[in-house]
Design a protein around this motif. Sequence first.
Motif, PDB file in Angstrom:
ATOM      1  N   SER A 160      -4.807   2.383   3.315  1.00  0.00           N
ATOM      2  CA  SER A 160      -3.862   3.152   4.131  1.00  0.00           C
ATOM      3  C   SER A 160      -3.492   4.451   3.422  1.00  0.00           C
ATOM      4  O   SER A 160      -3.222   5.465   4.051  1.00  0.00           O
ATOM      5  N   GLU A 161      -3.512   4.447   2.087  1.00  0.00           N
ATOM      6  CA  GLU A 161      -3.245   5.682   1.337  1.00  0.00           C
ATOM      7  C   GLU A 161      -4.284   6.752   1.665  1.00  0.00           C
ATOM      8  O   GLU A 161      -3.957   7.914   1.875  1.00  0.00           O
ATOM      9  N   GLN A 219      -0.679  -2.352  10.584  1.00  0.00           N
ATOM     10  CA  GLN A 219       0.789  -2.393  10.452  1.00  0.00           C
ATOM     11  C   GLN A 219       1.332  -1.076   9.918  1.00  0.00           C
ATOM     12  O   GLN A 219       2.474  -0.702  10.191  1.00  0.00           O
ATOM     13  N   ALA A 220       0.490  -0.361   9.173  1.00  0.00           N
ATOM     14  CA  ALA A 220       0.920   0.942   8.652  1.00  0.00           C
ATOM     15  C   ALA A 220       0.828   2.018   9.727  1.00  0.00           C
ATOM     16  O   ALA A 220       1.126   3.179   9.470  1.00  0.00           O
ATOM     17  N   GLN A 235      -3.521  -1.618   0.375  1.00  0.00           N
ATOM     18  CA  GLN A 235      -2.717  -0.387   0.425  1.00  0.00           C
ATOM     19  C   GLN A 235      -3.553   0.862   0.120  1.00  0.00           C
ATOM     20  O   GLN A 235      -3.290   1.944   0.639  1.00  0.00           O
ATOM     21  N   TYR A 243      -3.281  -4.786   7.411  1.00  0.00           N
ATOM     22  CA  TYR A 243      -2.358  -3.932   6.663  1.00  0.00           C
ATOM     23  C   TYR A 243      -2.353  -2.517   7.241  1.00  0.00           C
ATOM     24  O   TYR A 243      -1.292  -1.922   7.468  1.00  0.00           O
ATOM     25  N   CYS A 244      -3.552  -1.985   7.488  1.00  0.00           N
ATOM     26  CA  CYS A 244      -3.638  -0.602   7.989  1.00  0.00           C
ATOM     27  C   CYS A 244      -3.069  -0.506   9.406  1.00  0.00           C
ATOM     28  O   CYS A 244      -2.428   0.484   9.763  1.00  0.00           O
TER      29      CYS A 244
END
Length: 586
Positions: free
Chosen positions: A539-540, A578-579, A536, A575-576
């Motif tokens: 992506s932040e 999907q973000a 996370q 993850y990124c």
Amino acid sequence: MLYLLDYGAGNIQSLANSLTKLGHEFAWVRTPEDIMRADALLFPGVGSFGSAMQALSEKGFVEPLRAYIASGRPYMGICVGMQVLFQGSDESANAKGLGVVPARVERFSTTDGAQNARKAVPHMGWSKAELVEWGDSEARAALGDRYGLSASMPRHYYFVHSYRVPFCEGVRDWALATTQYGDETFVSVVQRRNVFATQFHPEKSGQAGLALLQAWLSRTQAEPPSARHAVPTAPTARAPTRRIVACLDVRSNDDGDLVVTKGESYDVRERKPDASAAPVRNMGKPVELAQRYYEEGADEVAFLNITSFRDWALGDQPMLSLLNVAAATIFVPLTIGGGIRDFTDPDGTFHPALNVAHAYFRAGADKVSIGSEAVYAVEQLLSRASAARGEVMFDPADAPDAALQGDTGIEQISHKYGAQAVVVSIDPKRVYVDADAEVPCAHAASLVSGVDERPATAGQPARWWYQCTVKGGREARDLDAVQLARGVERLGAGELLINSIDRDGSNSGFDLQLMDLVRGSVNIPVVASSGAGCAQHFSEVFAARHSAHGAPIEAALAAGIFHRREVSIAEVKTYCAQAGYDIRLD
Ligand code: 1PR
């Protein structure tokens, strides 16, 4: 025989390595006769358009090259090796190209007009090459296939360039693929008859790049000329593809071997391991670890020799051997840092930083990362700028031309190898300023407010600025992160790697205020570093809301979490993606 055209600049070792990996033999072009002798010719152009054309002309290669191309034998150009096919380039207004394709190379704009946002130049990173469209879609798919380019599943390739060919009338029968960068659509692959050329670097584009090279090498005959009168395909992504970088801090162990190291903060590495200090950790062998990261999907790998401030980098032959071995099996961009600086031997022999960089490029590095020396260079720039203006200057971006004397490593390496080859690694730390205290006016532009993170006052509102350090955080200087960033951009750096001494090894996330502050003050790409603890956090740092200037963070780097296998590169990338970020997953 396949020949490779090398005129002595930049990293062409990686292309040679990829050919070897694919099982192809080749020879180097040494004389104009070699060009006429070749059955296939690969030109991995590096450096600027003008220096490439000048080198070709000095070596007497220009006419043989034109004759070779006209003879119908296969030519493949890469990056500047593609650009020289055109009539000329904004990069070097007085240099004429080979004039094979009737169009010109122009500079990227630094703004994305459609989104009213800044755009980093150079364009550095992975983007999709999308097949152009013309009437006959079956012919298009078949032609793409023959060159390893899929019509239905465009793949990401690695680009690094400040100039590009816009899609225009002159390229309609030449363009095979286009790529989107911000609001600009440019030609990323040209193909016609025996000529094939890519703006991207297949030798740095992982499996997709190797497949494309193999496809070209397997071609046996030239295509018949086709009047395709193409138009670009609607792009599938506009924002830059975000890069995930794996970093290996390396140092010599007691046996003199290089090992990957990682402590909890910068200064633990200086202390002897004892009861009061966290031990320096041996995290493994650099090449094996880097190989693992390549296979897991790292978009780039960086090696930083964190103890190199002690010696001259080229006295440190293990780093060169490490690079040689790594570049033979890792086909994504490699950055090498630590000790890139001028050095004088005890016997008085002077070695410019340029020589160190040259040795690293020839061994397979794509970029060199400069730390301490960049701080000294900007200090010098500010003092020269102040002297030239007759008043104290704080912002090196405003330095008059007279202050740029071309004698720093950054200027010299950037001039010879291009801005994209010069990364500056910044090691800032927070300096808190009490509410009633005055902020030094030199550093006012670097001041931010937020939440105090010091253990004794954690959670309180606070103000701080970011002070630059040298020698891996061991010495603080009177220069802030914004000054350094703007100063090195003025000197010709092409990318910034922003570490944080406060966050390094903390697993608590990137220092978003630092990243935003620096990204908003320059026009070159920024790699966020230090503090990643979970997917996370990546992506932040990519989230646009952190940039008031509309300029995104293009890349994020981590070390500890990957070394300790706490999170894998694949997990971060998934993850990124999907973000909602464009991420290379193939
Ligand atoms: O000054 O040109 O010789 O370059 C020295 C280089 O070595 C600089 O890039 C400097 O950042 C780096 N360096 C020097 N000393 C240290 C140290 O740790 N004692 N490493 C050091 C800096 C930062 C990153 C680290 C990230 C991610 N380490 O390399 O990998 O912070 O870590 P994390 O994901 O585990 O939080 P010159």
